[in-house]
Enzyme design. Structure first.
Site, short mmCIF file in Angstrom:
data_model
loop_
_atom_site.label_atom_id
_atom_site.label_comp_id
_atom_site.label_asym_id
_atom_site.label_seq_id
_atom_site.Cartn_x
_atom_site.Cartn_y
_atom_site.Cartn_z
N HIS A 41 -9.68 2.28 0.42
CA HIS A 41 -8.59 1.96 0.46
C HIS A 41 -8.04 1.37 -0.84
O HIS A 41 -8.33 0.30 -1.36
CB HIS A 41 -8.03 1.05 1.45
CG HIS A 41 -6.55 0.84 1.76
ND1 HIS A 41 -5.53 1.41 0.88
CD2 HIS A 41 -5.96 0.17 2.91
CE1 HIS A 41 -4.48 0.89 1.38
NE2 HIS A 41 -4.63 0.32 2.70
N CYS A 62 0.71 -1.27 0.12
CA CYS A 62 -0.02 0.03 0.06
C CYS A 62 0.98 1.13 -0.07
O CYS A 62 0.37 2.42 0.17
CB CYS A 62 -0.99 0.06 1.01
SG CYS A 62 -2.06 -1.50 1.10
N HIS A 114 -2.05 7.50 7.11
CA HIS A 114 -2.16 6.23 6.48
C HIS A 114 -3.68 5.76 6.74
O HIS A 114 -4.34 5.36 5.94
CB HIS A 114 -1.42 5.00 6.69
CG HIS A 114 -1.29 3.98 5.81
ND1 HIS A 114 -1.13 4.00 4.57
CD2 HIS A 114 -1.67 2.64 6.37
CE1 HIS A 114 -1.62 2.54 4.00
NE2 HIS A 114 -1.58 1.81 5.19
#
Length: 368
Positions: free
Chosen positions: A283, A113, A246
Site C-alpha cells: 500500500h 490514500c 482499493h
C-alpha cells in the site's frame, strides 16, 4: 528482478543528472518516475506547456521529523536556513517543475490514500476545459515514521504479506513508490505523433461524511464514486471488464468495498474479475491510485488481469471473483480503478481502450 535499493536509486539519480542536492534525496523516486513518463511520452525537450498534478499523503514529513530531531539536539542555530522550504507539500512539485521545465498549471493534492486519483481527476478537468494542453499527473509516497506508528496504533498493518479479501486478512503491507501518467487529448497526441496507451474516460468522487477512519458501513459513498465515474465516462455497468479494487486487506475496507461493488453492479458483480494489486506492491498511500491507474492502462493494453496474491482462505462475506494468486488472460475493454481513503474520500477512475473521439483524454507512450 527485485526492487532497487536506496543506494541503487541514488546511483540512478546521479547517473541521469536529476539535479538532487543535500536534503532532496526524498525526491529520488518521483523524479525518476516523472522522467521516465515524460521520456516514454516523447516529451524529452519541449515541456513548457506541460502542467503538473501531484498526489501525496504525508509529503516530506520525514524531513520535518529530521528537522525536529536536529532542533532538539542542537537548538535553532543547528537548523539549515533552507529547512523552511524543504518540507512543505509543494516542495516536490516545485522540484519536478524546475527540473523538467513544466510551466503549465501545478497543484498538489493530499487526500490520504486517494490523493493521486484526485490529482488525475483534476488533470482531466484542466484538459477538458482547455486550461491545459498536457498534464503530468500522478503521486508519490515515502515511508514516514509518524505514518507507520499511526497505522500500527490503529492496528491496520499485517505482520504477514497482506491478504486482501481473504478471511484471515489482518491489514495492509506498507510500501513506497511513485507513478506518473502523461495525459493529453487524443487530438494533441495524434498531432505530435505520440502513440496513446489508453483513454482515461471518467472520474468520480464522493465523501462518506461518516468517520475519520472507518468507511460508511452501507457502502453508499464508495458506490456513489463508482456511479459518478461511469456516468462521467458515459457508460453502463455492462461495459466494465475489470475492477482494480482499493483492497487494502483491512477487515472493514474489503468488506464494505465488496458490498459497494454489489450495489453498483448488481447481479453482474460476480462476473467481473476484481483484484487488489496492493497484495503485490504493498500500500503506497498517496502514490497507490496513480500506480493502480498505470496497472489498469497496462491491463487494458495487454489483456491481462492482475491477481490478488495470498488469497488462500476465502471469506464467505467477500464472495466476488478476486482472481486468486495467478494472473488471467482476458480481453479488457474497460477497467475501473477504486481508491478510497481515510476521511471517507472516495474516488474512482475509468480506463478503457483508445477510442476515436479527438477530445478523449489519453495516456501517451513514445512516438509512433
Amino acid at each position: 528482478m527485485g526492487a532497487p535499493t536506496i543506494a541503487e536509486l541514488d546511483a540512478y539519480a546521479s547517473a541521469h543528472d536529476l539535479g538532487l542536492g543535500d536534503g532532496d534525496l526524498f525526491a529520488i523516486q518521483p523524479l525518476i518516475a516523472a522522467r521516465e513518463a515524460l521520456s516514454e511520452a516523447g516529451l524529452d525537450r519541449d515541456r513548457a506547456h506541460v502542467g503538473l498534478a501531484l498526489g501525496t499523503n504525508f509529503g516530506q514529513l520525514g524531513l520535518l521529523e529530521q528537522l525536529v530531531r536536529r532542533r532538539r539536539a542542537g537548538g535553532l542555530d543547528d537548523l539549515p536556513a533552507r529547512a523552511v522550504a524543504a518540507y512543505p507539500f509543494p516542495t516536490v512539485a516545485r522540484l519536478l517543475a524546475r527540473r523538467f521545465g513544466l510551466r503549465g498549471p501545478s497543484v498538489v493534492f493530499s487526500l490520504a490514500c486517494a490523493s493521486s486519483n484526485f490529482a488525475l481527476g483534476h488533470a482531466i478537468d484542466l484538459l477538458r476545459t482547455e486550461q491545459a494542453t498536457c498534464m503530468l499527473a500522478g503521486g508519490w509516497e515515502a515511508i514516514q515514521a509518524s505514518g507507520l506508528v499511526g497505522a500500527y496504533r490503529l492496528g491496520v498493518i499485517d505482520p504477514q504479506p497482506c491478504r486482501p479479501f481473504a478471511k484471515d486478512r489482518m491489514g495492509f503491507t506498507p510500501g513506497i513508490g511513485a507513478a506518473f501518467l502523461v495525459l493529453e487529448t487524443l487530438r494533441s497526441a495524434v498531432a505530435r505523433g505520440a502513440e496513446p496507451l489508453a483513454e482515461i474516460a471518467g472520474f468520480g468522487a464522493s465523501c462518506d461524511a461518516h468517520h475519520i477512519t472507518s468507511p460508511d458501513p452501507d457502502g453508499h459513498g464508495m458506490a456513489l464514486a463508482m456511479r459518478r465515474a461511469m456516468d462521467d465516462a458515459g457508460m453502463g455497468v455492462e461495459e466494465v471488464d475489470y475492477i482494480n479494487a482499493h483492497g487494502t486487506g483491512t477487515y472493514l475496507n474489503d468488506l464494505i468495498e465488496t458490498l459497494a461493488i454489489k450495489r453498483v453492479f448488481g447481479a453482474r458483480a460476480h462476473a467481473i474479475p476484481v483484484s487488489s494489486t496492493k497484495s503485490i506492491v504493498g500500500h503506497t498511500a498517496g502514490a497507490s491510485a496513480a500506480l493502480e491507474a498505470v496497472i489498469c492502462c497496462l491491463a487494458v493494453r495487454r489483456g491481462v488481469v492482475p491477481p490478488t496474491l495470498h488469497h488462500d482462505v476465502p471469506d464467505p462475506e467477500c464472495d466476488l471473483d478476486y482472481v486468486p494468486n495467478a494472473s488471467r488472460r482476458r480481453e479488457i475493454g474497460t477497467a475501473v480503478s477504486n481508491s478510497f481513503a481515510f476521511g471517507g474520500n472516495n474516488s474512482t477512475l475509468v480506463v478503457r481502450g483508445v477510442r476515436t473521439s479527438p477530445g478523449s483524454m489519453v495516456c501517451s507512450d513514445g512516438k509512433a
